[in-house]
Structures are given as C-alpha cells and as structure tokens.
Design a protein around this motif. Structure first.
Motif, PDB file in Angstrom:
ATOM      1  N   ALA A 156       0.850  -1.187   0.000  1.00  0.00           N
ATOM      2  CA  ALA A 156       0.000   0.000   0.000  1.00  0.00           C
ATOM      3  C   ALA A 156       0.883   1.233   0.000  1.00  0.00           C
ATOM      4  O   ALA A 156       2.045   1.202   0.428  1.00  0.00           O
ATOM      5  N   ALA A 157       0.327   2.326  -0.498  1.00  0.00           N
ATOM      6  CA  ALA A 157       1.029   3.607  -0.510  1.00  0.00           C
ATOM      7  C   ALA A 157       0.000   4.709  -0.396  1.00  0.00           C
ATOM      8  O   ALA A 157      -1.165   4.528  -0.770  1.00  0.00           O
ATOM      9  N   GLY A 158       0.415   5.860   0.136  1.00  0.00           N
ATOM     10  CA  GLY A 158      -0.529   6.953   0.292  1.00  0.00           C
ATOM     11  C   GLY A 158       0.183   8.276   0.496  1.00  0.00           C
ATOM     12  O   GLY A 158       1.349   8.329   0.916  1.00  0.00           O
ATOM     13  N   LEU A 159      -0.537   9.334   0.202  1.00  0.00           N
ATOM     14  CA  LEU A 159      -0.071  10.695   0.429  1.00  0.00           C
ATOM     15  C   LEU A 159      -1.050  11.352   1.386  1.00  0.00           C
ATOM     16  O   LEU A 159      -2.258  11.369   1.116  1.00  0.00           O
ATOM     17  N   TYR A 160      -0.556  11.879   2.500  1.00  0.00           N
ATOM     18  CA  TYR A 160      -1.413  12.382   3.557  1.00  0.00           C
ATOM     19  C   TYR A 160      -1.066  13.835   3.882  1.00  0.00           C
ATOM     20  O   TYR A 160       0.095  14.240   3.802  1.00  0.00           O
ATOM     21  N   HIS A 161      -2.110  14.593   4.273  1.00  0.00           N
ATOM     22  CA  HIS A 161      -1.947  15.979   4.707  1.00  0.00           C
ATOM     23  C   HIS A 161      -2.693  16.154   6.034  1.00  0.00           C
ATOM     24  O   HIS A 161      -3.748  15.556   6.238  1.00  0.00           O
ATOM     25  N   GLN A 162      -2.146  16.979   6.879  1.00  0.00           N
ATOM     26  CA  GLN A 162      -2.745  17.195   8.197  1.00  0.00           C
ATOM     27  C   GLN A 162      -2.694  18.667   8.539  1.00  0.00           C
ATOM     28  O   GLN A 162      -1.628  19.286   8.494  1.00  0.00           O
ATOM     29  N   GLN A 163      -3.858  19.221   8.907  1.00  0.00           N
ATOM     30  CA  GLN A 163      -3.958  20.643   9.213  1.00  0.00           C
ATOM     31  C   GLN A 163      -3.819  20.951  10.700  1.00  0.00           C
ATOM     32  O   GLN A 163      -3.798  22.107  11.089  1.00  0.00           O
ATOM     33  N   ILE A 164      -3.761  19.920  11.540  1.00  0.00           N
ATOM     34  CA  ILE A 164      -3.608  20.151  12.971  1.00  0.00           C
ATOM     35  C   ILE A 164      -2.269  19.586  13.423  1.00  0.00           C
ATOM     36  O   ILE A 164      -1.667  18.744  12.759  1.00  0.00           O
ATOM     37  N   VAL A 165      -1.804  20.065  14.561  1.00  0.00           N
ATOM     38  CA  VAL A 165      -0.514  19.653  15.083  1.00  0.00           C
ATOM     39  C   VAL A 165      -0.631  19.465  16.590  1.00  0.00           C
ATOM     40  O   VAL A 165      -1.368  20.187  17.262  1.00  0.00           O
ATOM     41  N   GLY A 166       0.049  18.465  17.118  1.00  0.00           N
ATOM     42  CA  GLY A 166       0.068  18.221  18.550  1.00  0.00           C
ATOM     43  C   GLY A 166       1.342  18.773  19.159  1.00  0.00           C
ATOM     44  O   GLY A 166       2.448  18.456  18.718  1.00  0.00           O
ATOM     45  N   LEU A 167       1.212  19.606  20.173  1.00  0.00           N
ATOM     46  CA  LEU A 167       2.350  20.265  20.812  1.00  0.00           C
ATOM     47  C   LEU A 167       2.517  19.737  22.229  1.00  0.00           C
ATOM     48  O   LEU A 167       1.540  19.576  22.966  1.00  0.00           O
TER      49      LEU A 167
END
Length: 259
Positions: A3-14
């Motif tokens: 499997a392969a994928g391209l992912y984007h995330q608009q939130i971040v954990g600090l």
C-alpha cells in the motif's frame, strides 16, 4: 500485500519540551500556515507455515515534511517557539499467530527508527522514537471461562538530560542583584541525548458470561501489572522526582449487554 498513500494534516500536537515524558498534548491548527504532509509506503507478506500457525512480516517507510517541532534552546522558558522540520520513519514488524483448539497465542515484535531534521537541530530522534516493542498475547476458554494474559515490552524513549542548574536575575532596569531574589533554572545538555527506562508489564484476566432472558452479563476479574513492575509515568527534570504508573492492581468489572 502493499500500500502507498499521500497524507496531509492541518492540525498539530504540541508538547512541552521541558517534560521528559509527554503526559499532555495540545492540539491546534498548523501555526505557521502550512500543512504537514507525509508519503507512506508499506509492503508485507503472510504465510501459513503449519496448520494453525501463521507468520507475517511488514516493512514500512514514511517521508514527512512541514512538521512542527519545538525550537531548541538550552534554557527553559514558559513559551515554546516552533520551527518546521522534515522527518523519516522506517520500521519492520513481525507477527507469529498460533491457533490450536481453544488456545490462541500471538507474538508481535516491531523495530522502528524515527529521525527529524529541523532548522536549528539536525538530525535528532524525537521523543516518540521507540526502537523496540514486543507484545505477547495468550487466550483460551476452559469450562466457560475466558482466560487472557498479555505481556508488553517497550524500549526507552528519548529525552534531554539536564546538564546542570544555575540562577539568574532579570536585568530589565537599574537593579541591585544582591537585593533581588534570583530564579533557579535548568540548563539542558545535548538534545535527546539519553533514554528513559524500559517499560514492561504483565496483565492477566478471567471472564465469564452468563446469558439472561434478554441480556448477557459478563463478570471479569483482572490483575494489572501482575509482577508489580515500577514503570515510569512522569519525570520532573527540575527535581528529578519520578512518578510511576499503577503498581499491582486487582480489578473487578461487570458488564451488561442487552440483546
């Protein structure tokens, strides 16, 4: 399988970079205007090596961009600056599953490495880089009672060991340094230059389900941390005082499921 994928995330954990163990994570929007992205790829293979015995292996790789990491400074502060970072993660997981009559056993081992490269620090292993994990699970049903045992092991996570302590006075005007109380602070050494203790624990349980007219009642007795291992929960880098997770803890639970 693959499997392969391209992912984007608009939130971040600090998390607070001053903590040796991350108990709290603050989730927020991407603060510097860009979304984190990652390219994932994995490949695996499973085979029945004998009746009731399955062996599987899976390897993966991740390339991550526009991650947000704490801007490293050797001195503590009450606010954490952020910088962007790139990262890579690679790992291999091997699983052995056994089934024979009412008996079931699973052994799962994983080896991983995570590495970040930021504008101010490169390369380094972030606080969640756990190199080795091992889980052993056993289950069976005897006389209508479901028995279970679970043992977990994890190698130590990275943390930044303090280099020492000093005291300072904030010179924001004409101040007599001999009359103003100073403030003690921690001076950190090389970032993420040490590892916390390993983690391992054994849990055992027994459960029995009784069928009622229109419901099912399950009674479960369990023992957490059966051999009373002192596993680290939190380490205060200012005082070096440690707080451990739960000791040997018996528990009894009742569950009703209406049908």
């Amino acid at each position: 399988h693959a499997a392969a994928g391209l992912y984007h995330q608009q939130i971040v954990g600090l998390t607070d970079k001053r903590d040796a163990t991350g108990l709290f994570t603050a989730w927020t929007r991407s603060p510097l205007g860009g979304a984190a992205s990652a390219r994932h790829g994995l490949i695996g293979y499973a085979v029945d090596v004998a009746p009731g015995l399955t062996l599987s292996a899976e390897a993966y790789a991740k390339a991550m961009e526009t991650l947000y990491a704490a801007a490293w400074t050797p001195l503590p502060s009450f606010s954490t600056g952020l910088v962007t970072a790139d990262g890579t993660a690679r790992g291999l997981e091997v699983t052995v599953e056994g089934r024979r009559g009412p008996w079931r056993a699973d052994v799962r081992y994983s080896r991983a490495r995570v590495e970040y490269r930021s504008q101010v620090l490169s390369p380094y292993t972030p606080a969640h880089d756990r190199r080795h994990q091992l889980t052993v699970l056993g289950q069976t049903t005897l006389g209508g009672v479901d028995f279970g045992v679970r043992w977990q092991f994890g190698s130590g996570l990275p943390f930044s060991r303090p280099f020492g302590f000093d005291a300072f006075v904030l010179m924001d005007g004409p101040i007599d340094p001999y009359a103003v109380p100073d403030q003690v602070r921690v001076v950190y050494g090389i970032p993420f230059n040490d590892r916390l203790p390993t983690y391992h624990r054994l849990d055992v349980s027994a459960a029995r389900t009784v069928r009622l007219q229109r419901a099912a009642l399950t009674v479960q007795a369990s023992v957490l941390n059966a051999y009373d291992r002192a596993n680290l929960l939190y380490l205060d880098l200012f005082t070096f005082q440690r707080t451990d997770q739960l000791p040997l803890t018996p528990a009894l639970a009742l569950r009703i499921r209406f049908e």
